[in-house]
Scaffold this active site. Structure first.
Site, PDB file in Angstrom:
ATOM      1  N   GLY A  11       0.565  63.131 -55.285  1.00  0.00           N
ATOM      2  CA  GLY A  11       0.007  61.777 -55.155  1.00  0.00           C
ATOM      3  C   GLY A  11       0.651  60.999 -54.013  1.00  0.00           C
ATOM      4  O   GLY A  11       1.847  61.095 -53.798  1.00  0.00           O
ATOM      5  N   ARG A  72      -3.034  68.254 -53.258  1.00  0.00           N
ATOM      6  CA  ARG A  72      -2.561  69.253 -54.214  1.00  0.00           C
ATOM      7  C   ARG A  72      -3.121  70.573 -53.696  1.00  0.00           C
ATOM      8  O   ARG A  72      -4.203  70.598 -53.120  1.00  0.00           O
ATOM      9  CB  ARG A  72      -3.063  68.936 -55.616  1.00  0.00           C
ATOM     10  N   ASP A 103       7.878  66.021 -58.944  1.00  0.00           N
ATOM     11  CA  ASP A 103       8.619  67.205 -59.380  1.00  0.00           C
ATOM     12  C   ASP A 103       7.804  68.491 -59.257  1.00  0.00           C
ATOM     13  O   ASP A 103       8.364  69.564 -59.020  1.00  0.00           O
ATOM     14  CB  ASP A 103       9.203  67.028 -60.787  1.00  0.00           C
ATOM     15  N   THR A 126       6.823  58.789 -56.205  1.00  0.00           N
ATOM     16  CA  THR A 126       5.776  58.595 -57.213  1.00  0.00           C
ATOM     17  C   THR A 126       5.904  57.192 -57.787  1.00  0.00           C
ATOM     18  O   THR A 126       7.022  56.737 -58.055  1.00  0.00           O
ATOM     19  CB  THR A 126       5.857  59.616 -58.371  1.00  0.00           C
ATOM     20  N   ASP A 128       5.147  56.347 -60.645  1.00  0.00           N
ATOM     21  CA  ASP A 128       5.451  56.415 -62.076  1.00  0.00           C
ATOM     22  C   ASP A 128       6.954  56.255 -62.363  1.00  0.00           C
ATOM     23  O   ASP A 128       7.337  55.920 -63.469  1.00  0.00           O
ATOM     24  CB  ASP A 128       4.969  57.742 -62.674  1.00  0.00           C
ATOM     25  N   ASP A 130       9.159  58.506 -62.769  1.00  0.00           N
ATOM     26  CA  ASP A 130       9.456  59.360 -63.921  1.00  0.00           C
ATOM     27  C   ASP A 130      10.178  60.645 -63.543  1.00  0.00           C
ATOM     28  O   ASP A 130      10.109  61.639 -64.255  1.00  0.00           O
ATOM     29  CB  ASP A 130       8.152  59.695 -64.665  1.00  0.00           C
ATOM     30  N   ARG A 172       1.127  57.575 -66.308  1.00  0.00           N
ATOM     31  CA  ARG A 172       0.966  58.774 -67.139  1.00  0.00           C
ATOM     32  C   ARG A 172       1.765  58.604 -68.433  1.00  0.00           C
ATOM     33  O   ARG A 172       1.596  57.601 -69.103  1.00  0.00           O
ATOM     34  CB  ARG A 172       1.377  60.039 -66.377  1.00  0.00           C
TER      35      ARG A 172
HETATM   36  P1  ADP Z   1       3.607  66.185 -57.946  1.00  0.00           P
HETATM   37  O1  ADP Z   1       4.455  66.671 -56.824  1.00  0.00           O
HETATM   38  O2  ADP Z   1       3.082  64.815 -57.709  1.00  0.00           O
HETATM   39  O3  ADP Z   1       4.304  66.364 -59.279  1.00  0.00           O
HETATM   40  P2  ADP Z   1       1.803  68.435 -58.530  1.00  0.00           P
HETATM   41  O4  ADP Z   1       2.480  68.754 -59.833  1.00  0.00           O
HETATM   42  O5  ADP Z   1       0.332  68.362 -58.507  1.00  0.00           O
HETATM   43  O6  ADP Z   1       2.278  67.046 -57.915  1.00  0.00           O
HETATM   44  O7  ADP Z   1       2.301  69.528 -57.462  1.00  0.00           O
HETATM   45  C1  ADP Z   1       1.916  69.409 -56.113  1.00  0.00           C
HETATM   46  C2  ADP Z   1       1.722  70.779 -55.529  1.00  0.00           C
HETATM   47  O8  ADP Z   1       2.942  71.521 -55.580  1.00  0.00           O
HETATM   48  C3  ADP Z   1       0.727  71.661 -56.251  1.00  0.00           C
HETATM   49  O9  ADP Z   1      -0.598  71.374 -55.887  1.00  0.00           O
HETATM   50  C4  ADP Z   1       1.134  73.057 -55.756  1.00  0.00           C
HETATM   51  O10 ADP Z   1       0.622  73.285 -54.468  1.00  0.00           O
HETATM   52  C5  ADP Z   1       2.654  72.928 -55.649  1.00  0.00           C
HETATM   53  N1  ADP Z   1       3.305  73.542 -56.807  1.00  0.00           N
HETATM   54  C6  ADP Z   1       3.594  72.963 -58.001  1.00  0.00           C
HETATM   55  N2  ADP Z   1       4.184  73.852 -58.827  1.00  0.00           N
HETATM   56  C7  ADP Z   1       4.274  75.021 -58.169  1.00  0.00           C
HETATM   57  C8  ADP Z   1       4.770  76.341 -58.470  1.00  0.00           C
HETATM   58  N3  ADP Z   1       5.325  76.619 -59.645  1.00  0.00           N
HETATM   59  N4  ADP Z   1       4.682  77.289 -57.507  1.00  0.00           N
HETATM   60  C9  ADP Z   1       4.147  77.014 -56.313  1.00  0.00           C
HETATM   61  N5  ADP Z   1       3.658  75.804 -55.962  1.00  0.00           N
HETATM   62  C10 ADP Z   1       3.698  74.814 -56.863  1.00  0.00           C
END
Ligand code: ADP
Length: 323
Positions: A11, A72, A103, A126, A128, A130, A172
């Site tokens: 995000g 993403r 995270d 973020t 949030d 969090d 969230r």
């Molecule tokens: P945020 O960083 O806001 O928590 P996401 O959880 O959507 O957002 O994660 C962002 C991107 O990070 C995902 O779209 C993916 O490309 C990558 N990602 C997340 N977890 C993994 C993983 N276990 N292995 C590889 N890439 C990951």
């Protein structure tokens, strides 16, 4: 190697643009060659990466969102696409990354580091707030100020019309935005996912207040609570006896001109992140806790459940905010 890149993932938040600007400035001041990765990890895979200079980041410090885009990336979950990303970085001679994200993004980067030894500094970003291990995430202050402006405006109309307003914030399953906003806007009620509540506990008190001349109620509720905002508004109508409205703030909380605090935090986070990489840190998240910056490992931030700080709950308990 002297080449370093910055990427925004997940995000977007206000504060990313000042971070990108200072990334370029600080990298150049340290004799590094800065690169911008466009559209998150998708850009790493598609080689959407370009060398940057001061002119590429001029005029963006006051803008929300991110000039280089964020995304993403489903593909980054797959080994073969991460290999493609590594090949692209190798071709450009980049072996260091600054990652603005949450995270999830850090988990992805940690995996990439394990497989391909590309060092990274993660900067928690973020609204949030969090992420475990850091008291502050980039974008939070701007989001709080947007919510405050909205609540101040809603209070004007609530008081004029004798209404209860239920204002829904993002977050969230974290109630930080709602809690701080409820507290700093003088709301009467705040409902967050972390604290179980029973609306019937407030009935007698709110009815008495209404009978003795209260003209309006402000309720701030986090999007992650079990009841819908409409249910809370209905409770005000049926049980308290006051006309009510719902206002869902939605994505306006994510945008807007970054506040001075977010601009300054962006600068400080980025500088700390680049310093870490130059000092041999390979896979650290830049955290801000107890008013100091510190490096934490991925296991300290990405695999634990966030809890709202005790001091904040103590403020709430000593205030007139019902929570
Ligand atoms: P945020 O960083 O806001 O928590 P996401 O959880 O959507 O957002 O994660 C962002 C991107 O990070 C995902 O779209 C993916 O490309 C990558 N990602 C997340 N977890 C993994 C993983 N276990 N292995 C590889 N890439 C990951």
């Amino acid at each position: 190697m002297n080449n370093i890149a910055i990427v925004c993932s997940g995000g977007d938040v206000s504060g990313m643009n000042p971070a990108i600007k200072h990334f370029v400035e600080y990298a150049l001041s340290k004799g590094l060659t800065p690169y911008l990765v466009y559209d998150g990890y998708e850009g790493l895979i598609d080689n959407n990466i370009s060398k940057a200079n001061y002119s590429d980041v001029s005029g963006i410090i006051n803008r929300g969102g991110t000039k280089i885009g964020s995304a993403r990336s489903e593909r980054f979950l797959a080994v073969k696409h991460r290999q493609q990303a590594k090949d692209n970085l190798d071709a450009l001679g980049i072996d260091k990354l600054v990652v603005l994200g949450g995270d999830g993004s850090f988990r992805g980067m940690a995996k990439f580091y394990e497989e391909h030894n590309v060092a990274f500094s993660g900067i928690p970003s973020t609204i949030d707030n969090d992420i475990v291990g850091t008291d502050y995430c980039l974008g939070v202050d701007t989001a709080l100020n947007i919510i405050r402006t909205s609540l101040d405006a809603i209070r004007d109309t609530a008081s004029s019309f004798k209404r209860a307003f239920v204002v829904e914030t993002m977050g969230r399953d974290c109630g930080y935005l709602a809690l701080v906003s409820g507290l700093t806007s003088g709301a009467e009620l705040c409902l967050i996912p972390e604290t179980p509540y029973d609306l019937s506990n407030y009935e007698e008190k709110f009815k008495k207040e209404l009978a003795s001349g209260r003209r309006y109620f402000l309720a701030v509720v986090s999007e992650g609570i079990t009841d819908s905002s409409e249910t809370v508004a209905q409770w005000f109508e049926e049980k308290i006896g006051i006309e009510s409205r719902v206002s869902v703030l939605g994505h306006i909380q994510r945008g807007g001109n970054p506040t001075s605090r977010d601009r300054l935090m962006a600068y400080r986070f980025v500088q700390f992140g680049i310093d870490g990489l130059l000092n041999g840190k390979k896979d650290k998240i830049c955290c801000y806790s107890d008013s100091q910056f510190n490096y934490k490992s991925i296991s300290d931030v990405a695999h634990k459940k966030h809890v709202i700080e005790k001091g904040l709950m103590e403020l709430v308990e000593a205030s007139t905010l019902n929570c």
